[in-house]
Enzyme design. Structure first.
Site, mmCIF file in Angstrom:
data_model
loop_
_atom_site.group_PDB
_atom_site.id
_atom_site.type_symbol
_atom_site.label_atom_id
_atom_site.label_comp_id
_atom_site.label_asym_id
_atom_site.label_seq_id
_atom_site.Cartn_x
_atom_site.Cartn_y
_atom_site.Cartn_z
ATOM 1 N N ARG A 194 0.636 -1.206 0.011
ATOM 2 C CA ARG A 194 -0.128 -0.027 0.076
ATOM 3 C C ARG A 194 0.702 1.251 -0.259
ATOM 4 O O ARG A 194 1.986 1.241 0.527
ATOM 5 C CB ARG A 194 -0.957 -0.031 1.225
ATOM 6 C CG ARG A 194 -2.103 -0.996 1.150
ATOM 7 C CD ARG A 194 -2.919 -1.363 2.468
ATOM 8 N NE ARG A 194 -4.018 -1.994 2.125
ATOM 9 C CZ ARG A 194 -3.686 -3.650 2.188
ATOM 10 N NH1 ARG A 194 -2.658 -4.101 2.556
ATOM 11 N NH2 ARG A 194 -4.531 -4.374 2.059
ATOM 12 N N HIS A 220 3.373 -12.977 -5.712
ATOM 13 C CA HIS A 220 2.231 -12.993 -4.670
ATOM 14 C C HIS A 220 2.191 -14.595 -4.402
ATOM 15 O O HIS A 220 0.997 -14.899 -4.682
ATOM 16 C CB HIS A 220 0.984 -12.310 -4.869
ATOM 17 C CG HIS A 220 0.147 -11.817 -3.927
ATOM 18 N ND1 HIS A 220 -0.212 -12.837 -2.990
ATOM 19 C CD2 HIS A 220 -0.268 -10.572 -3.439
ATOM 20 C CE1 HIS A 220 -0.946 -12.255 -1.927
ATOM 21 N NE2 HIS A 220 -0.815 -10.667 -2.174
ATOM 22 N N ASP A 279 -1.669 -10.866 7.989
ATOM 23 C CA ASP A 279 -1.536 -9.747 6.772
ATOM 24 C C ASP A 279 -0.628 -8.764 7.252
ATOM 25 O O ASP A 279 -0.973 -7.631 7.485
ATOM 26 C CB ASP A 279 -2.872 -9.206 6.647
ATOM 27 C CG ASP A 279 -2.971 -8.563 5.193
ATOM 28 O OD1 ASP A 279 -3.997 -7.985 4.693
ATOM 29 O OD2 ASP A 279 -1.706 -8.482 4.594
ATOM 30 N N GLU A 325 5.379 -13.072 0.632
ATOM 31 C CA GLU A 325 5.846 -11.888 -0.422
ATOM 32 C C GLU A 325 6.921 -11.197 -0.146
ATOM 33 O O GLU A 325 6.842 -10.263 0.826
ATOM 34 C CB GLU A 325 4.623 -10.903 -0.547
ATOM 35 C CG GLU A 325 3.385 -11.663 -0.879
ATOM 36 C CD GLU A 325 2.185 -10.811 -0.449
ATOM 37 O OE1 GLU A 325 1.194 -11.134 0.343
ATOM 38 O OE2 GLU A 325 1.919 -9.271 -0.864
HETATM 39 C C1 G6D Z 1 -5.678 -8.122 0.824
HETATM 40 O O1 G6D Z 1 -4.684 -7.164 2.665
HETATM 41 C C2 G6D Z 1 -4.615 -8.189 1.719
HETATM 42 C C3 G6D Z 1 -3.290 -7.901 0.884
HETATM 43 O O2 G6D Z 1 -2.164 -8.084 1.795
HETATM 44 C C4 G6D Z 1 -3.183 -9.218 0.068
HETATM 45 O O3 G6D Z 1 -1.822 -9.042 -0.921
HETATM 46 C C5 G6D Z 1 -4.464 -8.994 -0.938
HETATM 47 O O4 G6D Z 1 -5.487 -9.180 -0.188
HETATM 48 C C6 G6D Z 1 -4.327 -10.170 -2.142
HETATM 49 O O5 G6D Z 1 -5.793 -6.761 0.281
#
Ligand code: G6D
Length: 328
Positions: free
Chosen positions: A79, A174, A240, A292
């Site tokens: 982000r 990813h 996350d 990642e």
């Molecule tokens: C959501 O917050 C998560 C991210 O970290 C992820 O990369 C994405 O889904 C695929 O936004």
């Protein structure tokens, strides 16, 4: 070593190819031209095939998935706060594709592009694409992503970028790992990190580093399930999070095998998910873990997080590595 190229589907009347590299151990990686997606990482043990990463076997699912499964994310992974940044005093306003913020390269990021693939050697395939001014990024950026498989069962992904304008470049893969027959909760994770990033309600880093204590402590191998149970005591139910890692970043392992992750940058985001079955994900029944490797998210607003600026006409190369080991 062998490399094969087959049709995987079609997008916008253009073919999407699947390139498969197989080494002397019958270990193979498969990569799609669409988003230079790491589609599979397969090993053979006692004549049995085992896939180590979450994957789809059709293009449509890759086009539709909001989880970016295996896809190359860029120009910038993660982000960017308020979807705006400055380079050398010049301010740029990006597309706000997640609330006020910018996520994962935007609506026209690398993860939505059909790259041009090229077999370089019998163990390397290069994917190239040029993005230009998409979603507010300055400049034209020529990107190449090279996937290499060694006979030692190590996958290297080399990202290189060059632009005609000062811009940003912080790509990642990813990829979601699931390395065993047991549930992801019973697989072990080790992360070589003393800190992870504090984030705000929009999951944007605040700039504060937090100690990897309790549920975030993976300095010694710990099952992902134990971590999730520790998180639940804090009323949190997913990973996350961005960890501050060194070159030897992490290992994910099952009772039978492990994958070691290395990077020449300083960040690794982990994200628990179930891209195959969102209903299960809603019930926090995860089946894989995204890992990642990248420069820490929103580094452009936190110089101490690293440098994601790509200066005009400067060529940069980043390397992420993933090595499979059989454990017994
Ligand atoms: C959501 O917050 C998560 C991210 O970290 C992820 O990369 C994405 O889904 C695929 O936004």
């Amino acid at each position: 070593m062998t490399v094969s190229k087959t049709i995987f589907g079609e997008i916008d009347s253009e073919p999407v190819y699947l390139y498969k590299i197989t080494n002397k151990n019958q270990t193979s990686i498969s990569v799609l031209s669409y988003a230079a997606t790491w589609q599979n990482f397969e090993v053979v043990e006692n004549g049995q095939k085992h896939s180590l990463i979450e994957h789809f076997d059709n293009l449509d699912d890759y086009i539709k998935t909001p989880y970016q499964v295996g896809k190359t994310i860029g120009r910038v992974a993660g982000r960017i706060k308020d979807a705006t940044f400055k380079i050398k005093g010049q301010e740029y306003q990006m597309e706000q594709n997640e609330g006020e913020n910018f996520l994962h390269g935007g609506s026209h990021g690398l993860q939505y592009q059909n790259f041009k693939g090229e077999i370089v050697t019998d163990q390397a395939v290069k994917f190239k694409y040029v993005v230009d001014g998409e979603d507010g990024f300055p400049g034209k950026l020529a990107v190449s992503v090279v996937y290499i498989l060694s006979d030692e069962d190590e996958v290297t992904i080399l990202y290189s970028g060059i632009s005609d304008h000062d811009t940003l470049f912080n790509p990642t893969c990813h990829v979601y790992f699931n390395v065993g027959d047991e549930n992801i909760r019973d697989q072990k994770l080790q992360i070589n990190a003393d800190n992870f990033l504090d984030v705000d309600d929009g999951k944007v880093p605040t700039g504060r580093l937090l100690p990897t204590d309790g549920p975030y402590d993976f300095k010694e191998p710990k099952t992902i399930g134990k971590g999730l149970d520790e998180l639940a005591l804090l009323d949190k139910f997913e990973y996350d999070d961005a960890f501050v890692v060194g070159r030897s970043a992490a290992t994910i392992s099952s009772k039978d095998r492990a994958v070691d992750l290395e990077t020449d940058r300083n960040g690794m985001v982990i994200f628990t998910a179930n891209p195959i079955d969102e209903k299960k994900a809603d019930k926090r029944e995860y089946d894989c873990l995204a890992m990642e490797l990248q420069t820490l998210p929103d580094a452009i607003h936190h110089p101490e997080f690293g440098d994601t600026i790509l200066n005009k006409d400067e060529k940069i190369v980043y390397a992420n590595k993933y090595r499979y080991r059989k454990l017994n």
